[in-house]
Motif scaffolding. Structure first.
Motif, PDB file in Angstrom:
ATOM      1  N   THR A 246      16.179 -26.859  23.775  1.00 22.94           N
ATOM      2  CA  THR A 246      16.170 -27.069  22.323  1.00 22.94           C
ATOM      3  C   THR A 246      15.131 -28.089  21.869  1.00 22.94           C
ATOM      4  OG1 THR A 246      18.549 -26.700  22.457  1.00 22.94           O
ATOM      5  CG2 THR A 246      17.734 -27.533  20.370  1.00 22.94           C
ATOM      6  N   CYS A 247      14.858 -29.078  22.731  1.00 27.80           N
ATOM      7  CA  CYS A 247      14.116 -30.267  22.260  1.00 27.80           C
ATOM      8  C   CYS A 247      12.639 -30.225  22.624  1.00 27.80           C
ATOM      9  CB  CYS A 247      14.743 -31.524  22.873  1.00 27.80           C
ATOM     10  SG  CYS A 247      16.492 -31.661  22.474  1.00 27.80           S
ATOM     11  N   ASP A 248      11.897 -31.144  21.990  1.00 29.87           N
ATOM     12  CA  ASP A 248      10.483 -31.351  22.320  1.00 29.87           C
ATOM     13  C   ASP A 248      10.338 -32.427  23.395  1.00 29.87           C
ATOM     14  OD1 ASP A 248       9.668 -29.533  20.263  1.00 29.87           O
ATOM     15  OD2 ASP A 248      10.206 -31.089  18.818  1.00 29.87           O
ATOM     16  N   ARG A 249      11.059 -33.534  23.197  1.00 31.02           N
ATOM     17  CA  ARG A 249      11.074 -34.609  24.203  1.00 31.02           C
ATOM     18  C   ARG A 249      12.540 -34.967  24.475  1.00 31.02           C
ATOM     19  NH1 ARG A 249       8.404 -39.883  22.615  1.00 31.02           N
ATOM     20  NH2 ARG A 249       9.581 -39.628  20.693  1.00 31.02           N
TER      21      ARG A 249
ATOM     22  N   PRO B 220       8.642 -35.012  28.367  1.00 31.47           N
ATOM     23  CA  PRO B 220       8.623 -33.745  27.630  1.00 31.47           C
ATOM     24  C   PRO B 220       9.761 -32.859  28.140  1.00 31.47           C
ATOM     25  CG  PRO B 220       6.461 -34.243  28.598  1.00 31.47           C
ATOM     26  CD  PRO B 220       7.419 -35.230  29.158  1.00 31.47           C
ATOM     27  N   ALA B 221      10.341 -32.039  27.268  1.00 29.20           N
ATOM     28  CA  ALA B 221      11.491 -31.207  27.653  1.00 29.20           C
ATOM     29  C   ALA B 221      11.115 -30.195  28.731  1.00 29.20           C
ATOM     30  CB  ALA B 221      12.034 -30.489  26.427  1.00 29.20           C
TER      31      ALA B 221
ATOM     32  N   ARG C  82       7.286 -28.721  21.931  1.00 26.82           N
ATOM     33  CA  ARG C  82       5.995 -28.899  21.249  1.00 26.82           C
ATOM     34  C   ARG C  82       5.517 -30.321  21.472  1.00 26.82           C
ATOM     35  NH1 ARG C  82       8.499 -28.107  15.490  1.00 26.82           N
ATOM     36  NH2 ARG C  82       9.849 -29.602  16.532  1.00 26.82           N
ATOM     37  N   GLU C  83       4.227 -30.481  21.576  1.00 30.41           N
ATOM     38  CA  GLU C  83       3.671 -31.839  21.573  1.00 30.41           C
ATOM     39  C   GLU C  83       3.242 -32.123  20.145  1.00 30.41           C
ATOM     40  OE1 GLU C  83       0.663 -32.648  24.463  1.00 30.41           O
ATOM     41  OE2 GLU C  83       1.734 -31.489  25.988  1.00 30.41           O
TER      42      GLU C  83
ATOM     43  N   ASP D 162      11.333 -45.046  19.786  1.00 27.64           N
ATOM     44  CA  ASP D 162      10.579 -44.578  18.617  1.00 27.64           C
ATOM     45  C   ASP D 162      10.728 -43.071  18.507  1.00 27.64           C
ATOM     46  OD1 ASP D 162       9.607 -47.020  17.723  1.00 27.64           O
ATOM     47  OD2 ASP D 162       7.949 -47.004  19.167  1.00 27.64           O
ATOM     48  N   ILE D 163      11.071 -42.595  17.318  1.00 28.08           N
ATOM     49  CA  ILE D 163      11.286 -41.165  17.097  1.00 28.08           C
ATOM     50  C   ILE D 163      10.200 -40.663  16.150  1.00 28.08           C
ATOM     51  CG2 ILE D 163      12.941 -39.447  16.236  1.00 28.08           C
ATOM     52  CD1 ILE D 163      15.124 -41.701  16.946  1.00 28.08           C
TER      53      ILE D 163
END
Length: 527
Positions: free
Chosen positions: A493-496, A510-511, A271-272, A300-301
């Motif tokens: 699994t991840c977004d980034r 991006p993933a 997702r963005e 930065d998270i």
């Protein structure tokens, strides 16, 4: 009869499945006397299973054996246990040490093969009363240490040794066996400093010069190129490349390791989150953790995302959460939700609503001798006063609430156990990993670090664990950071995904980006 032109080792058409899950498919490799073979691949590629077959490990026999042939000097062998492999001249140094802490290096090197002196008492009452020949133990262990080419003290007690010397003691123990023809080294440099790792590589060169063959498994690809004659790259249970080392470089090996057949790549739900604010800001983070380089991390998270942190072994990805959560000495600054988080203070992190599922589930994650109830509830009880009832000035454990929350996670995570009171140490590795997750979920944190969530667990359990993390993130809005050696899992699994190389963040993508793009980042700054 031995065939003198035959290679020292040949493995032909090896296949292995665990309970219907194919982990090795049609593996072929050969190894000549005095040759060093580098065996590489991501975690889960099948390297360790292949070596367990070669070494006759019990787990292979107990799960229905394997298909294919193993030949030593042209003769087929069927090892029923590791003793058969040792008798055939094969030695193995495992990732986990098997040394006796209270004994010296010399005693460990010749353990169970100690030279003895006959005595008059033994003549009368039998060989069990022979005494140990300590002079001979010293001489034979010193010879093995010499053969290795790395100086360690035979008199030093194992429990006083730095971890690198323990690794060398294990290797010397194998070299002390007169008939050793082939030594398997499984991730031997993972626990070594750079200087010790260089000494180990030199000792591998010494062994090869003496005609001993070596199979060297490591994630540190530069070491493979500097010491190996040829490289075999595994991916998803297949050999995808078998090539002389001189024809390869690090980027090419990485591409072969992580490149996937397009059909097998799962679609990602990345997702963005353009409007998400920064929930954690890391600046100039350094961490002093053995085997990891964390020099200068800026990251930065975003709130509510699942961020992956990947990279080759030893480049710093595991050091980041261990440093932030106070398990190893760290410096730099970390802000969470606009407030500074003091480093080197695990309790402050937990109080700020951060949680951590460690990669070392047996050492850090679990109370092995305690029940699942105690494991799931203990941190929440200690830090947040959860699962306690007040009686005036006194607090009591609320056993009913503890049992209810444990059973909830046993159901949700499908933890295979006899019940909530079973001891954690009795569970399989995959189920122990799920208990670690349940413990973190019970804290109801706002932010969760999870390191190597699927290490050492089977494919079915992997999907469940990753699904549970996604659900936890989606349903409760918890920000999740997953640190993993397996790029494909991060992509699913991840977004980034942030890639760490040389102790810094090499880049964040991006993933949904290709495996190759991440592979390029992994080797962009490798020292």
């Amino acid at each position: 009869m031995e065939n003198n032109n035959a290679p020292l080792l040949e493995m032909r058409n090896i296949k292995k499945d665990f309970f219907g899950n194919q982990v090795l498919t049609d593996i072929n490799l050969t190894l000549q006397a005095g040759e060093v073979l580098g065996l590489v691949g991501e975690n889960g590629a099948g390297k360790s299973t292949l070596m367990k077959i070669l070494f006759g490990m019990d787990v292979i026999r107990e799960t229905g054996g394997y298909e294919g042939e193993v030949l030593i000097d042209g003769q087929e062998v069927k090892f029923s246990d590791p003793f058969d492999a040792l008798a055939a001249g094969i030695g193995m140094v495992h990732q986990e040490f098997s040394l006796i802490p209270g004994f010296t290096a010399a005693e460990n090197i010749l353990l169970n093969r100690e030279p003895t002196k006959k005595s008059i008492v033994a003549e009368a009452f039998g060989p069990r009363l022979n005494t140990l020949d300590y002079k001979e133990i010293q001489e034979r262990s010193a010879k093995a240490i010499d053969k290795m080419g790395v100086k360690i003290s035979g008199d030093m007690v194992i429990s006083d040794m730095p971890v690198g010397h323990k690794q060398f003691t294990e290797i010397a123990r194998e070299l002390s066996k007169e008939n050793l023809k082939l030594l398997i080294l499984d991730e031997p440099t993972a626990v070594l400093t750079e200087k010790e790792a260089e000494a180990l590589l030199q000792s591998i060169r010494n062994m090869a010069a003496q005609g001993i063959s070596v199979i060297f498994i490591t994630h540190r690809l530069q070491e493979i190129l500097s010491v190996c004659d040829k490289v075999v790259i595994m991916r998803d249970g297949y050999v995808v490349k078998d090539s002389p080392a001189k024809d390869l470089d690090v980027p090419e090996i990485t591409r072969w390791m992580v490149g996937r057949n397009v059909e097998s790549a799962h679609t990602t739900e990345a997702r963005e989150l353009p409007d998400a604010r920064t929930i954690m800001s890391i600046r100039k983070l350094w961490v002093d953790m053995p085997g990891e380089i964390v020099r200068n991390v800026d990251l930065d998270i975003k709130e509510g995302e699942i961020l992956g942190i990947g990279g080759l072994a030893g480049q710093g990805k595991l050091g980041i959460p261990n440093g932030i959560m106070g398990l190893y000495e760290a410096g730099g600054t970390v802000e969470f939700d606009g407030k500074p988080i003091p480093l080197n203070n695990p309790r402050a992190c937990l109080s700020a609503s951060l949680a951590f599922v460690s990669e070392d589930r047996r050492g850090v994650g679990l109370l092995l001798d305690e029940s699942l109830e105690w494991n799931v509830a203990f941190s929440a009880m200690q830090i947040q006063n959860k699962f306690l009832r007040n009686f005036g000035l006194f607090k009591w454990r609320d056993d009913g609430a503890i049992r209810a929350v444990t059973n909830k996670y046993i159901d949700e995570l499908k933890i295979k156990c006899t019940g909530s009171r079973q001891k954690a140490k009795e569970l399989s590795g995959g189920n122990q990993q799920k208990v670690c997750l349940a413990k973190a979920f019970a804290l109801e944190p706002r932010f969760l670090f999870v390191a190597e969530p699927t290490r050492g667990i089977d494919v079915g359990a992997k999907a469940l664990v990753l699904e549970a993390l996604k659900r936890f993130n989606r349903e409760f809005g918890v920000t999740v950071v997953v640190i993993s050696s397996e790029l494909e899992e991060l992509r699913q699994t991840c977004d980034r995904i942030a890639i760490v190389s040389g102790g810094r963040i090499a880049g964040i993508l991006p993933a949904s980006e290709s495996s190759e793009a991440f592979g390029t980042l992994m080797v962009s700054q490798v020292i």
